[in-house]
Design a protein around this motif. Structure first.
Motif, PDB file in Angstrom:
ATOM      1  N   VAL A 285      16.699  27.334  38.467  1.00  0.00           N
ATOM      2  CA  VAL A 285      16.962  28.021  37.201  1.00  0.00           C
ATOM      3  C   VAL A 285      16.471  29.458  37.268  1.00  0.00           C
ATOM      4  O   VAL A 285      17.157  30.394  36.812  1.00  0.00           O
ATOM      5  N   ALA A 286      15.276  29.655  37.852  1.00  0.00           N
ATOM      6  CA  ALA A 286      14.754  31.018  37.991  1.00  0.00           C
ATOM      7  C   ALA A 286      15.685  31.867  38.851  1.00  0.00           C
ATOM      8  O   ALA A 286      15.892  33.063  38.576  1.00  0.00           O
ATOM      9  N   ARG A 287      16.253  31.257  39.869  1.00  0.00           N
ATOM     10  CA  ARG A 287      17.180  31.982  40.757  1.00  0.00           C
ATOM     11  C   ARG A 287      18.449  32.358  40.013  1.00  0.00           C
ATOM     12  O   ARG A 287      18.927  33.493  40.132  1.00  0.00           O
ATOM     13  N   PHE A 288      18.992  31.426  39.214  1.00  0.00           N
ATOM     14  CA  PHE A 288      20.196  31.740  38.432  1.00  0.00           C
ATOM     15  C   PHE A 288      19.917  32.847  37.428  1.00  0.00           C
ATOM     16  O   PHE A 288      20.750  33.733  37.212  1.00  0.00           O
ATOM     17  N   ASP A 289      18.729  32.804  36.809  1.00  0.00           N
ATOM     18  CA  ASP A 289      18.365  33.865  35.864  1.00  0.00           C
ATOM     19  C   ASP A 289      18.288  35.209  36.577  1.00  0.00           C
ATOM     20  O   ASP A 289      18.752  36.237  36.062  1.00  0.00           O
ATOM     21  N   ALA A 290      17.699  35.209  37.767  1.00  0.00           N
ATOM     22  CA  ALA A 290      17.573  36.451  38.525  1.00  0.00           C
ATOM     23  C   ALA A 290      18.933  36.991  38.941  1.00  0.00           C
ATOM     24  O   ALA A 290      19.124  38.220  39.026  1.00  0.00           O
ATOM     25  N   LEU A 291      19.879  36.094  39.181  1.00  0.00           N
ATOM     26  CA  LEU A 291      21.233  36.522  39.553  1.00  0.00           C
ATOM     27  C   LEU A 291      22.028  37.026  38.363  1.00  0.00           C
ATOM     28  O   LEU A 291      23.121  37.572  38.531  1.00  0.00           O
ATOM     29  N   GLY A 292      21.509  36.815  37.157  1.00  0.00           N
ATOM     30  CA  GLY A 292      22.134  37.384  35.967  1.00  0.00           C
ATOM     31  C   GLY A 292      23.239  36.559  35.347  1.00  0.00           C
ATOM     32  O   GLY A 292      24.120  37.124  34.676  1.00  0.00           O
ATOM     33  N   LEU A 293      23.225  35.227  35.514  1.00  0.00           N
ATOM     34  CA  LEU A 293      24.215  34.408  34.814  1.00  0.00           C
ATOM     35  C   LEU A 293      24.016  34.543  33.313  1.00  0.00           C
ATOM     36  O   LEU A 293      22.877  34.585  32.820  1.00  0.00           O
ATOM     37  N   GLY A 319      35.028  38.345  31.302  1.00  0.00           N
ATOM     38  CA  GLY A 319      34.314  39.183  32.250  1.00  0.00           C
ATOM     39  C   GLY A 319      32.995  38.585  32.695  1.00  0.00           C
ATOM     40  O   GLY A 319      32.468  38.951  33.750  1.00  0.00           O
ATOM     41  N   HIS A 320      32.428  37.669  31.892  1.00  0.00           N
ATOM     42  CA  HIS A 320      31.152  37.040  32.236  1.00  0.00           C
ATOM     43  C   HIS A 320      31.329  35.646  32.840  1.00  0.00           C
ATOM     44  O   HIS A 320      30.336  34.959  33.099  1.00  0.00           O
ATOM     45  N   GLN A 321      32.577  35.236  33.049  1.00  0.00           N
ATOM     46  CA  GLN A 321      32.816  33.933  33.666  1.00  0.00           C
ATOM     47  C   GLN A 321      32.323  33.977  35.117  1.00  0.00           C
ATOM     48  O   GLN A 321      32.629  34.901  35.868  1.00  0.00           O
ATOM     49  N   ARG A 322      31.579  32.941  35.508  1.00  0.00           N
ATOM     50  CA  ARG A 322      30.951  33.003  36.830  1.00  0.00           C
ATOM     51  C   ARG A 322      30.550  31.610  37.301  1.00  0.00           C
ATOM     52  O   ARG A 322      30.162  30.755  36.497  1.00  0.00           O
ATOM     53  N   VAL A 323      30.636  31.381  38.613  1.00  0.00           N
ATOM     54  CA  VAL A 323      30.180  30.145  39.249  1.00  0.00           C
ATOM     55  C   VAL A 323      29.391  30.523  40.498  1.00  0.00           C
ATOM     56  O   VAL A 323      29.877  31.287  41.338  1.00  0.00           O
ATOM     57  N   VAL A 324      28.161  29.996  40.597  1.00  0.00           N
ATOM     58  CA  VAL A 324      27.300  30.280  41.750  1.00  0.00           C
ATOM     59  C   VAL A 324      26.796  28.950  42.317  1.00  0.00           C
ATOM     60  O   VAL A 324      26.315  28.091  41.569  1.00  0.00           O
ATOM     61  N   HIS A 325      26.919  28.793  43.639  1.00  0.00           N
ATOM     62  CA  HIS A 325      26.393  27.613  44.333  1.00  0.00           C
ATOM     63  C   HIS A 325      25.161  28.030  45.137  1.00  0.00           C
ATOM     64  O   HIS A 325      25.230  28.985  45.930  1.00  0.00           O
ATOM     65  N   GLN A 328      20.255  23.974  48.204  1.00  0.00           N
ATOM     66  CA  GLN A 328      19.139  23.332  47.509  1.00  0.00           C
ATOM     67  C   GLN A 328      17.817  23.440  48.262  1.00  0.00           C
ATOM     68  O   GLN A 328      16.751  23.132  47.707  1.00  0.00           O
ATOM     69  N   TYR A 329      17.841  23.915  49.518  1.00  0.00           N
ATOM     70  CA  TYR A 329      16.610  24.048  50.289  1.00  0.00           C
ATOM     71  C   TYR A 329      16.120  25.496  50.341  1.00  0.00           C
ATOM     72  O   TYR A 329      14.933  25.770  50.197  1.00  0.00           O
ATOM     73  N   SER A 330      17.031  26.425  50.545  1.00  0.00           N
ATOM     74  CA  SER A 330      16.638  27.823  50.672  1.00  0.00           C
ATOM     75  C   SER A 330      16.791  28.602  49.381  1.00  0.00           C
ATOM     76  O   SER A 330      16.189  29.662  49.217  1.00  0.00           O
ATOM     77  N   GLY A 331      17.613  28.111  48.462  1.00  0.00           N
ATOM     78  CA  GLY A 331      17.894  28.861  47.247  1.00  0.00           C
ATOM     79  C   GLY A 331      18.894  29.974  47.470  1.00  0.00           C
ATOM     80  O   GLY A 331      19.171  30.769  46.571  1.00  0.00           O
ATOM     81  N   GLU A 332      19.449  30.040  48.668  1.00  0.00           N
ATOM     82  CA  GLU A 332      20.426  31.090  48.994  1.00  0.00           C
ATOM     83  C   GLU A 332      21.729  30.847  48.226  1.00  0.00           C
ATOM     84  O   GLU A 332      22.193  29.707  48.100  1.00  0.00           O
ATOM     85  N   ALA A 333      22.333  31.927  47.730  1.00  0.00           N
ATOM     86  CA  ALA A 333      23.628  31.829  47.053  1.00  0.00           C
ATOM     87  C   ALA A 333      24.716  31.687  48.113  1.00  0.00           C
ATOM     88  O   ALA A 333      25.012  32.636  48.849  1.00  0.00           O
ATOM     89  N   LEU A 334      25.303  30.510  48.194  1.00  0.00           N
ATOM     90  CA  LEU A 334      26.334  30.246  49.200  1.00  0.00           C
ATOM     91  C   LEU A 334      27.672  30.838  48.781  1.00  0.00           C
ATOM     92  O   LEU A 334      28.420  31.348  49.610  1.00  0.00           O
ATOM     93  N   LEU A 335      27.979  30.727  47.500  1.00  0.00           N
ATOM     94  CA  LEU A 335      29.202  31.302  46.945  1.00  0.00           C
ATOM     95  C   LEU A 335      28.896  31.826  45.549  1.00  0.00           C
ATOM     96  O   LEU A 335      28.199  31.174  44.773  1.00  0.00           O
ATOM     97  N   ASP A 336      29.404  32.983  45.252  1.00  0.00           N
ATOM     98  CA  ASP A 336      29.186  33.604  43.943  1.00  0.00           C
ATOM     99  C   ASP A 336      30.523  34.185  43.504  1.00  0.00           C
ATOM    100  O   ASP A 336      30.994  35.171  44.057  1.00  0.00           O
ATOM    101  N   MET A 337      31.166  33.529  42.526  1.00  0.00           N
ATOM    102  CA  MET A 337      32.524  33.919  42.126  1.00  0.00           C
ATOM    103  C   MET A 337      32.570  34.263  40.643  1.00  0.00           C
ATOM    104  O   MET A 337      31.864  33.669  39.829  1.00  0.00           O
ATOM    105  N   ASN A 338      33.433  35.200  40.299  1.00  0.00           N
ATOM    106  CA  ASN A 338      33.652  35.530  38.891  1.00  0.00           C
ATOM    107  C   ASN A 338      35.134  35.778  38.642  1.00  0.00           C
ATOM    108  O   ASN A 338      35.964  35.640  39.546  1.00  0.00           O
ATOM    109  N   TYR A 339      35.450  36.141  37.431  1.00  0.00           N
ATOM    110  CA  TYR A 339      36.843  36.310  37.012  1.00  0.00           C
ATOM    111  C   TYR A 339      37.589  37.317  37.881  1.00  0.00           C
ATOM    112  O   TYR A 339      38.772  37.138  38.187  1.00  0.00           O
ATOM    113  N   ALA A 340      36.896  38.349  38.321  1.00  0.00           N
ATOM    114  CA  ALA A 340      37.540  39.393  39.122  1.00  0.00           C
ATOM    115  C   ALA A 340      37.999  38.886  40.477  1.00  0.00           C
ATOM    116  O   ALA A 340      38.859  39.501  41.113  1.00  0.00           O
TER     117      ALA A 340
END
Length: 452
Positions: A285-293, A319-325, A328-340
């Motif tokens: 959750v902290a990671r998603f918050d930091a990514l600005g969802l 414009g704020h539609q977004r999906v981030v994967h 679960q071990y590193s917390g690395e964003a594997l995919l970060d997609m939005n409307y654009a």
């Protein structure tokens, strides 16, 4: 009106009548349930206020993991989704799968106490949504909705032809006569139809992406074949065979998208910085918050050792539609997609869907479509009254056939263009053409009524 023009008018009128027979009962249902669903958030928040609302406090919230623990204590099972509070006055939501079914348990984020639970996808507004789409009645019912949408387009196009002034003034933009008179209901139907016809076209077309046959095929076309992701999204991480739509709620453009996979510690290269243990919900959750969802996002929890944390948000503003994967071990964003990231067709269809749902332009969007829904109900009621007053006693009241039956075939040929675009609608048109042929052979003229 010349003989040829009258024949064409009768042919169009006859198909308009058939379209009405098929569509009107469903249009009323779609307009009422759709009008309610426009205000799903407002109604849901009011209806379940004691469960989903809390008193905002200055004290810090308890951690997401503590909130999940409290929810599981109240409803034993397996948590699969966590929704952080959308605002300081909202409860958090923990979705749990148990032997009794899935439940959405709500937790006060300040005290960690459970405020109540609702059936997952079983709240009042989800009931309205399922009624709107006929999902309550299985896949066959969803096919019916696809057919109805196509016939609704036909209804509007033939209705515009019948409404066309041709030198008349009455019944074009004004209503003549008094309530109770046949001309009043005819004019009311015509004027209402021209006012809401554009909305019916828009709602029918933008509703088609959800359809079983046409929608799925267009989805494949719009979103490419790159692991089901929209064209232009580079996918260079390990992928699973699980579809995003099976894992979480998602946008139309991402229904076919496959989930990436996390790399368990034992499978990671020796030089990898991947952690030995999962990062846990708090850090996710902290990671998603930091990514600005945007606030209101949901977190789907990993379902296996290779699973990922998926943060997704589908707000009113596209414009704020977004999906981030997240791994679960590193917390690395594997995919970060939005409307654009969607292709042009995907962006266009997503915009249409968002407007269809009354979301894109706020309250104005909701109110305009609500008025359109009310107008659609009035249109259907006026057509029923007009038909009842016009039909001969004990007969269906099919409009008179043209003197030249070829006119019917000509109109059907034009309509078939739409049938090619929407195959299910085309098949139903062939059935209706066969029915009309049987009606005419059995003395359709005897069931006809006087002119409009």
């Amino acid at each position: 009106m010349s003989g040829n023009a009258q024949d064409l008018y009768r042919a169009v009128w006859r198909w308009h009548f058939y379209a009405g027979l098929i569509v009107i009962p469903f249009l009323v249902s779609l307009a009422v349930t759709g009008g309610l669903y426009l205000f799903k958030d407002e109604i849901g928040q009011w209806w379940n206020a004691d469960i989903v609302r809390v008193e905002a406090q200055a004290s810090p919230a308890v951690s997401p993991e503590q909130q999940v623990t409290a929810a599981l204590a109240a409803q034993p099972g397996e948590a699969f989704r966590y929704v952080p509070p959308a605002s300081p006055a909202h409860a958090a939501e923990v979705d749990i799968a148990s032997e009794a079914g899935k439940q959405a348990v709500h937790v006060d984020p300040y005290s960690g106490e459970v405020t109540g639970s609702l059936p997952y996808r079983g709240s009042l507004m989800w009931v309205v949504r399922y009624l709107h789409s006929l999902n309550y009645f299985g896949e066959a019912a969803s096919l019916i909705i696809e057919i109805v949408a196509g016939w609704a387009i036909l209804l509007v196009l033939t209705g515009i032809y019948l409404w066309w002034p041709r030198g008349r003034r009455g019944g074009v933009v004004s209503v003549r006569g008094k309530p109770g008179k046949r001309v009043f209901w005819r004019d009311l139907h015509a004027v209402t139809g021209i006012l809401v016809g554009g909305f019916i076209l828009f709602l029918a077309i933008t509703g088609m992406p959800w359809s079983t046959v046409w929608g799925s095929k267009v989805n494949e076309l719009a979103n490419g074949h790159n692991f089901g992701y929209p064209d232009g999204v580079r996918v260079n991480v390990p992928m699973s065979e699980v579809r995003l739509a099976e894992h979480s709620d998602t946008s139309w453009s991402l229904k076919q998208a496959q989930l990436p996979t996390s790399t368990p510690p034992e499978a990671a290269p020796a030089s990898s910085e991947t952690g030995a243990e999962p990062i846990g919900l708090d850090r996710a959750v902290a990671r998603f918050d930091a990514l600005g969802l945007a606030p209101g996002y949901a977190v789907n929890l990993p379902g296996s050792a290779q699973g990922v944390y998926t943060g997704s948000i589908y707000p009113d503003d596209l414009g704020h539609q977004r999906v981030v994967h997240l791994d679960q071990y590193s917390g690395e964003a594997l995919l970060d997609m939005n409307y654009a990231d969607y292709g042009p067709l995907g962006r266009g269809l997503e915009w249409g869907i968002n407007v269809h749902l009354g979301q894109q332009y706020g309250l104005a969007n909701q109110l305009i479509l609500a008025l359109a829904c009310a107008g659609i109900v009035l249109l259907c009621v006026s057509s029923g009254v007009m038909w009842w007053k016009r039909r001969p006693s004990g007969r269906l009241g099919v409009p008179p056939e043209p003197g030249d039956p070829g006119r019917l075939r000509g109109v059907l040929a034009l309509l078939a263009i739409g049938g090619v675009i929407f195959p299910l609608v085309g098949a139903s048109m062939l059935v209706m053409a066969l029915v009309d042929s049987l009606v005419r052979r059995r003395g359709g003229r005897g069931t006809a009524v006087a002119g409009r």
